[in-house]
Scaffold this active site. Structure first.
Site, PDB file in Angstrom:
ATOM      1  N   GLU A  78       0.841  -1.216   0.000  1.00  8.94           N
ATOM      2  CA  GLU A  78       0.000   0.000   0.000  1.00  8.94           C
ATOM      3  C   GLU A  78       0.867   1.253   0.000  1.00  8.94           C
ATOM      4  O   GLU A  78       0.713   2.146   0.841  1.00  8.94           O
ATOM      5  CB  GLU A  78      -0.985  -0.018   1.180  1.00  8.94           C
ATOM      6  CG  GLU A  78      -1.965  -1.184   1.072  1.00  8.94           C
ATOM      7  CD  GLU A  78      -3.205  -1.087   1.946  1.00  8.94           C
ATOM      8  OE1 GLU A  78      -3.288  -0.195   2.813  1.00  8.94           O
ATOM      9  OE2 GLU A  78      -4.106  -1.917   1.748  1.00  8.94           O
ATOM     10  N   GLU A 135      -4.973  -8.867  -0.352  1.00 10.12           N
ATOM     11  CA  GLU A 135      -5.809  -8.518   0.810  1.00 10.12           C
ATOM     12  C   GLU A 135      -7.241  -8.436   0.341  1.00 10.12           C
ATOM     13  O   GLU A 135      -7.577  -7.592  -0.505  1.00 10.12           O
ATOM     14  CB  GLU A 135      -5.369  -7.193   1.453  1.00 10.12           C
ATOM     15  CG  GLU A 135      -4.051  -7.308   2.198  1.00 10.12           C
ATOM     16  CD  GLU A 135      -3.650  -6.056   2.982  1.00 10.12           C
ATOM     17  OE1 GLU A 135      -4.549  -5.327   3.447  1.00 10.12           O
ATOM     18  OE2 GLU A 135      -2.438  -5.826   3.102  1.00 10.12           O
ATOM     19  N   GLN A 149      -7.712 -11.564   7.688  1.00 12.59           N
ATOM     20  CA  GLN A 149      -6.427 -12.181   7.898  1.00 12.59           C
ATOM     21  C   GLN A 149      -6.648 -13.527   8.576  1.00 12.59           C
ATOM     22  O   GLN A 149      -7.709 -13.758   9.159  1.00 12.59           O
ATOM     23  CB  GLN A 149      -5.554 -11.304   8.756  1.00 12.59           C
ATOM     24  CG  GLN A 149      -5.253  -9.927   8.151  1.00 12.59           C
ATOM     25  CD  GLN A 149      -4.178  -9.167   8.905  1.00 12.59           C
ATOM     26  OE1 GLN A 149      -3.582  -9.664   9.845  1.00 12.59           O
ATOM     27  NE2 GLN A 149      -3.927  -7.913   8.495  1.00 12.59           N
TER      28      GLN A 149
HETATM   29  O1  AHR Z   1      -5.377  -5.879   6.857  1.00  8.62           O
HETATM   30  C1  AHR Z   1      -5.330  -4.700   7.603  1.00  8.62           C
HETATM   31  C2  AHR Z   1      -4.663  -3.563   6.844  1.00  8.62           C
HETATM   32  O2  AHR Z   1      -5.427  -3.245   5.726  1.00  8.62           O
HETATM   33  C3  AHR Z   1      -3.299  -3.849   6.257  1.00  8.62           C
HETATM   34  O3  AHR Z   1      -2.286  -3.669   7.177  1.00  8.62           O
HETATM   35  C4  AHR Z   1      -3.196  -2.844   5.171  1.00  8.62           C
HETATM   36  O4  AHR Z   1      -2.370  -3.276   4.109  1.00  8.62           O
HETATM   37  C5  AHR Z   1      -4.629  -2.621   4.741  1.00  8.62           C
HETATM   38  O5  AHR Z   1      -4.956  -1.296   4.666  1.00  8.62           O
END
Ligand code: AHR
Length: 503
Positions: A173, A306, A355
């Site tokens: 990011e 993600e 996650q």
């Molecule tokens: O998954 C949580 C956060 O979401 C991560 O650290 C980031 O990459 C995204 O904005």
């Protein structure tokens, strides 16, 4: 009766196991407590990794794991996490909850976790606040098999053999928490940093992943590719194996009024959530279309590293820990996304749910020594035989339902021929009320036998530490073989996997 046409003779592409990948960051109780409890913990562990958690992850064959972040990656200095534990730096995890990070889980522990899981390694490097030297030395430390300062340091820390790094992310990011860069600026940085992600194993090259866009920022994708990948210039080839994409399903958006609760939601929230999940189909299609312009041979994979639901944290928990419960709605979100990734396997080469444990849309939740499998775990369980399968040509009659501003198809599907030669059909039914009869018509193979497994329930159904088995898969006996294929009724609010033996 909805028709599902399947042509088993037309293979649309290979389903990389990594399409069912995971992500775990130094965030909240994701790693500490959730996975790593240390060798001295009363919780049963193997080299510090919780045995219950590792066993449950092995049941769904986690194929790849991304670590250490996330936003944490661009603040992580890997040397803080090696060597004797009592000498490792203690610091504040400023990004996530302001708690002490004691660095007891570092590179060696990550590699040990992946060894136990039998999964591929995806390490995310630090571009935002790290140097080229630091990144280059990390790669040398992990993968060089000769005499060098970093290889010697690894050996001195007890690891004689180099590890395999399958994927390496060059920043995370970088349009936001990873340095607030402009796309051209990041593209230039990428060109430089990736140069020093050396391949020390010609037979096992590291796949380099560039930071891609935030959801619908198509300009980022175009400009990063313009800067990093001039197709006509041979020097640019091989600089990039993957370009990432991040997209979260946030039912009520990112505003101050809250994102929406994981457990308290109504019919309208259900449909909005699933409609916003379906936006992934558009995102993947449009980013792929831009990539096709630069890379028509599709050598660069779209890496959705993600994805998942992002709700308000559970009441009473640390707002920086992003701990949320998980219902049948989450299983639908997982099932829809996994079907989308499968159907775009010509371009999507890996996807990582955010996650793995105790953070956002997790497959497992823990509380002290207790652990529960979430409905999302069951969705992965149902889909796992797509790993390493071949996607088949298929087409399903659907209609759009739900919230007119975020419509969703009433059903989604993906169909593959698995490694053991069976047909695997995975489907979701997004409707809260309607069961849909489906007639699957097969070309190229004849159905001989069908069996299935289903996850279904009331939309709020979820597992708790007190009632850990409230939601689970059950055998699905409602499918039968016909002259032309199979027939079944797809129940509302459900994720279904059907395995068909072919003649
Ligand atoms: O998954 C949580 C956060 O979401 C991560 O650290 C980031 O990459 C995204 O904005």
């Amino acid at each position: 009766m909805a028709k599902l046409y399947i042509n088993t003779a037309i293979k649309k592409g290979h389903l990389n196991p990594e399409l069912q990948g995971h992500f775990s960051e130094h965030l909240g109780r994701g790693i500490y407590e959730g996975i790593y409890v240390g060798e001295d913990s009363p919780i049963e562990n193997v080299n510090g990794m919780r045995k219950d958690v590792v066993d449950a992850l092995k049941e769904i064959h986690v194929p790849a794991l991304r670590w250490p972040g996330g936003c944490f990656a661009d603040e992580y200095h890997w040397m803080d996490g090696i060597g004797p534990k009592n000498t490792r730096k203690k610091m504040i995890n400023t990004h996530w909850g302001g708690v002490v990070e004691d660095n007891s889980f570092g590179t060696h522990e990550f590699m040990e976790l992946c060894r136990q899981l039998g999964c591929k390694t995806y390490v995310n490097g630090n571009v935002g606040s790290g140097t080229v030297q630091e990144m280059s030395e990390w790669v040398e430390y992990m993968t060089f098999d000769g005499v060098s300062p970093m290889a010697d340091l690894r050996k001195a820390n007890g690891q004689a053999e180099p590890w395999k790094v399958d994927y390496f992310g060059v920043g995370n990011e970088n349009w936001g928490c990873g340095g607030n860069m402009l796309p051209e600026q990041y593209g230039m940085m990428y060109r430089r940093y990736q140069t020093y992600v050396r391949n020390y194993h010609p037979d096992h090259p590291i796949k380099k992943v560039a930071c891609g866009s935030n959801a619908g920022d198509f300009e980022w994708t175009r400009k990063v590719l313009e800067t990093t990948f001039r197709r006509t210039n041979p020097k640019d080839h091989g600089m990039m194996d993957g370009l990432s994409l991040h997209y979260y399903t946030v039912p009520k958006g990112w505003g101050e009024e809250g994102k929406g609760s994981a457990l308290k939601f109504d019919d309208s929230d259900w449909y909005t959530t699933l409609g916003k999940t379906w936006y992934m189909e558009e995102l993947v299609s449009r980013h792929s279309a831009i990539m096709d312009v630069f890379d028509p041979e599709k050598k660069i994979g779209l890496i959705v590293d993600e994805w998942g639901d992002w709700f308000d944290v559970e009441p009473g928990t640390n707002p920086g820990f992003l701990y949320q419960q998980n219902t049948i709605r989450d299983a639908l979100v997982a099932g829809i996304n996994l079907n989308i990734f499968n159907n775009h396997c010509d371009r999507v080469k890996m996807a990582n749910i955010a996650q793995m444990v105790n953070v956002l849309q997790s497959v497992l939740l823990t509380d002290g020594a207790r652990m529960v499998k979430t409905p999302t775990w069951y969705a992965f369980y149902l889909y796992q035989k797509h790993q390493d399968a071949d996607l088949c040509e298929s087409d399903l009659d659907t209609e759009m339902i739900g919230d007119p501003s975020h419509p969703v198809p009433n059903m989604t599907k993906s169909v593959s021929i698995t490694k053991d030669g069976k047909l695997l059909i995975t489907m979701t039914n997004e409707s809260l009320t309607e069961d849909y009869p489906v007639e699957a018509v097969l070309t190229g193979g004849k159905a001989v036998r069908v069996s299935g497994s289903i996850l279904t329930g009331e939309m709020h159904a979820h597992n708790t530490f007190e009632n850990p088995d409230a939601v689970h898969c059950v055998p699905f006996t409602g499918a039968s073989v016909t002259d032309t294929g199979i027939r079944f009724t797809m129940p509302h609010c459900s994720v279904l996997a059907l395995e068909v033996e072919l003649a």
